[in-house]
Design a protein around this motif. Structure first.
Motif, PDB file in Angstrom:
ATOM      1  N   ARG A   1       0.850  -1.198   0.000  1.00 13.04           N
ATOM      2  CA  ARG A   1       0.000   0.000   0.000  1.00 13.04           C
ATOM      3  C   ARG A   1       0.872   1.229   0.000  1.00 13.04           C
ATOM      4  NH1 ARG A   1      -5.157   0.415   0.287  1.00 13.04           N
ATOM      5  NH2 ARG A   1      -6.422  -1.262   1.043  1.00 13.04           N
ATOM      6  N   PHE A   2       0.397   2.267  -0.668  1.00  9.76           N
ATOM      7  CA  PHE A   2       1.122   3.521  -0.696  1.00  9.76           C
ATOM      8  C   PHE A   2       0.137   4.663  -0.583  1.00  9.76           C
ATOM      9  CE2 PHE A   2       0.016   2.388  -4.966  1.00  9.76           C
ATOM     10  CZ  PHE A   2      -0.436   3.570  -5.520  1.00  9.76           C
ATOM     11  N   ASN A   3       0.629   5.794  -0.207  1.00 13.40           N
ATOM     12  CA  ASN A   3      -0.182   6.995  -0.064  1.00 13.40           C
ATOM     13  C   ASN A   3       0.009   7.840  -1.321  1.00 13.40           C
ATOM     14  OD1 ASN A   3      -1.320   9.446   0.663  1.00 13.40           O
ATOM     15  ND2 ASN A   3      -0.658   9.256   2.785  1.00 13.40           N
ATOM     16  N   ALA A   4      -1.081   8.205  -1.979  1.00 10.69           N
ATOM     17  CA  ALA A   4      -1.000   8.987  -3.211  1.00 10.69           C
ATOM     18  C   ALA A   4      -0.254  10.299  -2.997  1.00 10.69           C
ATOM     19  CB  ALA A   4      -2.399   9.262  -3.757  1.00 10.69           C
ATOM     20  N   SER A   5      -0.311  10.848  -1.795  1.00 14.48           N
ATOM     21  CA  SER A   5       0.389  12.113  -1.540  1.00 14.48           C
ATOM     22  C   SER A   5       1.902  11.924  -1.528  1.00 14.48           C
ATOM     23  CB  SER A   5      -0.077  12.741  -0.225  1.00 14.48           C
ATOM     24  OG  SER A   5       0.242  11.902   0.851  1.00 14.48           O
ATOM     25  N   ASP A   6       2.372  10.680  -1.429  1.00 14.15           N
ATOM     26  CA  ASP A   6       3.807  10.400  -1.451  1.00 14.15           C
ATOM     27  C   ASP A   6       4.384  10.336  -2.861  1.00 14.15           C
ATOM     28  OD1 ASP A   6       3.800  10.261   1.304  1.00 14.15           O
ATOM     29  OD2 ASP A   6       3.597   8.071   1.336  1.00 14.15           O
ATOM     30  N   LEU A   7       3.524  10.290  -3.885  1.00 17.03           N
ATOM     31  CA  LEU A   7       4.009  10.194  -5.256  1.00 17.03           C
ATOM     32  C   LEU A   7       4.704  11.484  -5.688  1.00 17.03           C
ATOM     33  CD1 LEU A   7       0.946   8.509  -6.984  1.00 17.03           C
ATOM     34  CD2 LEU A   7       3.134   7.434  -6.445  1.00 17.03           C
ATOM     35  N   GLU A   8       5.818  11.339  -6.348  1.00 17.76           N
ATOM     36  CA  GLU A   8       6.552  12.469  -6.928  1.00 17.76           C
ATOM     37  C   GLU A   8       6.054  12.708  -8.346  1.00 17.76           C
ATOM     38  OE1 GLU A   8       8.905  14.298  -5.370  1.00 17.76           O
ATOM     39  OE2 GLU A   8       8.610  13.121  -3.552  1.00 17.76           O
ATOM     40  N   PRO A   9       6.161  13.943  -8.893  1.00 15.37           N
ATOM     41  CA  PRO A   9       5.772  14.183 -10.285  1.00 15.37           C
ATOM     42  C   PRO A   9       6.460  13.192 -11.226  1.00 15.37           C
ATOM     43  CG  PRO A   9       6.142  16.261  -9.188  1.00 15.37           C
ATOM     44  CD  PRO A   9       6.594  15.183  -8.226  1.00 15.37           C
ATOM     45  N   GLY A  10       5.662  12.586 -12.086  1.00 15.79           N
ATOM     46  CA  GLY A  10       6.159  11.605 -13.032  1.00 15.79           C
ATOM     47  C   GLY A  10       6.151  10.180 -12.519  1.00 15.79           C
ATOM     48  N   GLN A  11       5.868   9.994 -11.239  1.00 14.80           N
ATOM     49  CA  GLN A  11       5.879   8.652 -10.642  1.00 14.80           C
ATOM     50  C   GLN A  11       4.531   7.970 -10.845  1.00 14.80           C
ATOM     51  OE1 GLN A  11       6.892   8.632  -6.490  1.00 14.80           O
ATOM     52  NE2 GLN A  11       6.764   6.410  -6.330  1.00 14.80           N
ATOM     53  N   VAL A  12       4.557   6.665 -11.174  1.00 12.72           N
ATOM     54  CA  VAL A  12       3.357   5.868 -11.387  1.00 12.72           C
ATOM     55  C   VAL A  12       3.465   4.595 -10.563  1.00 12.72           C
ATOM     56  CG1 VAL A  12       2.000   4.573 -13.082  1.00 12.72           C
ATOM     57  CG2 VAL A  12       3.052   6.743 -13.734  1.00 12.72           C
ATOM     58  N   GLU A  13       2.380   4.217  -9.920  1.00 14.38           N
ATOM     59  CA  GLU A  13       2.277   2.957  -9.194  1.00 14.38           C
ATOM     60  C   GLU A  13       1.165   2.145  -9.860  1.00 14.38           C
ATOM     61  OE1 GLU A  13       4.077   1.782  -6.666  1.00 14.38           O
ATOM     62  OE2 GLU A  13       5.267   3.591  -6.383  1.00 14.38           O
ATOM     63  N   SER A  14       1.370   0.841  -9.996  1.00 12.65           N
ATOM     64  CA  SER A  14       0.383  -0.044 -10.608  1.00 12.65           C
ATOM     65  C   SER A  14      -0.033  -1.116  -9.612  1.00 12.65           C
ATOM     66  CB  SER A  14       0.968  -0.720 -11.845  1.00 12.65           C
ATOM     67  OG  SER A  14       1.300   0.236 -12.819  1.00 12.65           O
ATOM     68  N   LYS A  15      -1.313  -1.442  -9.628  1.00 11.75           N
ATOM     69  CA  LYS A  15      -1.824  -2.533  -8.809  1.00 11.75           C
ATOM     70  C   LYS A  15      -1.755  -3.826  -9.611  1.00 11.75           C
ATOM     71  CE  LYS A  15      -5.155   0.258  -6.232  1.00 11.75           C
ATOM     72  NZ  LYS A  15      -6.588   0.398  -5.898  1.00 11.75           N
ATOM     73  N   ASP A  16      -1.904  -4.943  -8.937  1.00  8.31           N
ATOM     74  CA  ASP A  16      -1.884  -6.248  -9.599  1.00  8.31           C
ATOM     75  C   ASP A  16      -2.989  -6.393 -10.641  1.00  8.31           C
ATOM     76  OD1 ASP A  16       0.296  -7.006  -8.076  1.00  8.31           O
ATOM     77  OD2 ASP A  16      -0.913  -8.066  -6.592  1.00  8.31           O
ATOM     78  N   ASN A  17      -4.111  -5.708 -10.455  1.00 11.04           N
ATOM     79  CA  ASN A  17      -5.229  -5.813 -11.392  1.00 11.04           C
ATOM     80  C   ASN A  17      -5.094  -4.848 -12.575  1.00 11.04           C
ATOM     81  OD1 ASN A  17      -5.861  -3.328 -10.299  1.00 11.04           O
ATOM     82  ND2 ASN A  17      -7.861  -3.938  -9.507  1.00 11.04           N
ATOM     83  N   GLY A  18      -3.994  -4.123 -12.660  1.00  6.00           N
ATOM     84  CA  GLY A  18      -3.754  -3.223 -13.779  1.00  6.00           C
ATOM     85  C   GLY A  18      -4.143  -1.782 -13.528  1.00  6.00           C
ATOM     86  N   GLU A  19      -4.875  -1.517 -12.454  1.00  2.00           N
ATOM     87  CA  GLU A  19      -5.216  -0.131 -12.142  1.00  2.00           C
ATOM     88  C   GLU A  19      -3.923   0.640 -11.883  1.00  2.00           C
ATOM     89  OE1 GLU A  19      -8.050  -0.138  -8.945  1.00  2.00           O
ATOM     90  OE2 GLU A  19      -9.664  -0.794 -10.262  1.00  2.00           O
ATOM     91  N   ARG A  20      -3.920   1.915 -12.247  1.00  2.00           N
ATOM     92  CA  ARG A  20      -2.719   2.727 -12.109  1.00  2.00           C
ATOM     93  C   ARG A  20      -3.044   4.038 -11.401  1.00  2.00           C
ATOM     94  NH1 ARG A  20      -0.631   3.267 -18.109  1.00  2.00           N
ATOM     95  NH2 ARG A  20       1.309   3.925 -17.155  1.00  2.00           N
ATOM     96  N   LEU A  21      -2.052   4.560 -10.691  1.00  2.00           N
ATOM     97  CA  LEU A  21      -2.157   5.824  -9.973  1.00  2.00           C
ATOM     98  C   LEU A  21      -0.837   6.542 -10.180  1.00  2.00           C
ATOM     99  CD1 LEU A  21      -3.868   7.457  -7.879  1.00  2.00           C
ATOM    100  CD2 LEU A  21      -2.558   6.289  -6.123  1.00  2.00           C
ATOM    101  N   GLY A  22      -0.900   7.811 -10.557  1.00  2.00           N
ATOM    102  CA  GLY A  22       0.331   8.542 -10.799  1.00  2.00           C
ATOM    103  C   GLY A  22       0.200  10.016 -10.470  1.00  2.00           C
ATOM    104  N   ARG A  23       1.325  10.682 -10.462  1.00  2.00           N
ATOM    105  CA  ARG A  23       1.392  12.129 -10.251  1.00  2.00           C
ATOM    106  C   ARG A  23       1.942  12.708 -11.547  1.00  2.00           C
ATOM    107  NH1 ARG A  23      -1.056  14.828  -6.487  1.00  2.00           N
ATOM    108  NH2 ARG A  23      -0.519  13.230  -5.000  1.00  2.00           N
ATOM    109  N   SER A  24       1.162  13.568 -12.212  1.00  2.00           N
ATOM    110  CA  SER A  24       1.562  14.124 -13.500  1.00  2.00           C
ATOM    111  C   SER A  24       2.760  15.056 -13.344  1.00  2.00           C
ATOM    112  CB  SER A  24       0.399  14.904 -14.123  1.00  2.00           C
ATOM    113  OG  SER A  24       0.174  16.113 -13.407  1.00  2.00           O
ATOM    114  N   ALA A  25       3.333  15.440 -14.467  1.00  2.00           N
ATOM    115  CA  ALA A  25       4.472  16.369 -14.460  1.00  2.00           C
ATOM    116  C   ALA A  25       4.100  17.665 -13.750  1.00  2.00           C
ATOM    117  CB  ALA A  25       4.932  16.644 -15.879  1.00  2.00           C
TER     118      ALA A  25
END
Length: 78
Positions: free
Chosen positions: A3-27
């Motif tokens: 598990r990760f916190n979306a607020s911890d994502l840096e610009p350009g960083q993407v995290e993917s779940k096992d089911n293919g869902e993705r969460l990222g922080r844009s440039a």
């Protein structure tokens, strides 16, 4: 994936779940999400930016390829 916190994502960083869902922080620092729809088949891609002409902030689709392309585009445009 841990598990990760979306607020911890840096610009350009993407995290993917096992089911293919993705969460990222844009440039530009906006949160971008690709997730499966619950109410009906398909996918939704969103970005937490203000809507502007020519730059949508949400896409609903039944196609996995279109959802991934929109996620990548939102990551670049916002």
């Amino acid at each position: 994936m841990a598990r990760f916190n979306a607020s911890d994502l840096e610009p350009g960083q993407v995290e993917s779940k096992d089911n293919g869902e993705r969460l990222g922080r844009s440039a530009g620092g906006h949160l971008v999400q690709l997730r499966r729809r619950v109410s009906e088949p398909g996918f939704v891609v969103t970005v937490d930016a203000e809507p502007s002409k020519g730059a949508p902030t949400e896409l609903l689709t039944h196609e996995w390829a279109a959802a991934n392309a929109a996620f990548d585009r939102f990551m670049r445009q916002h």
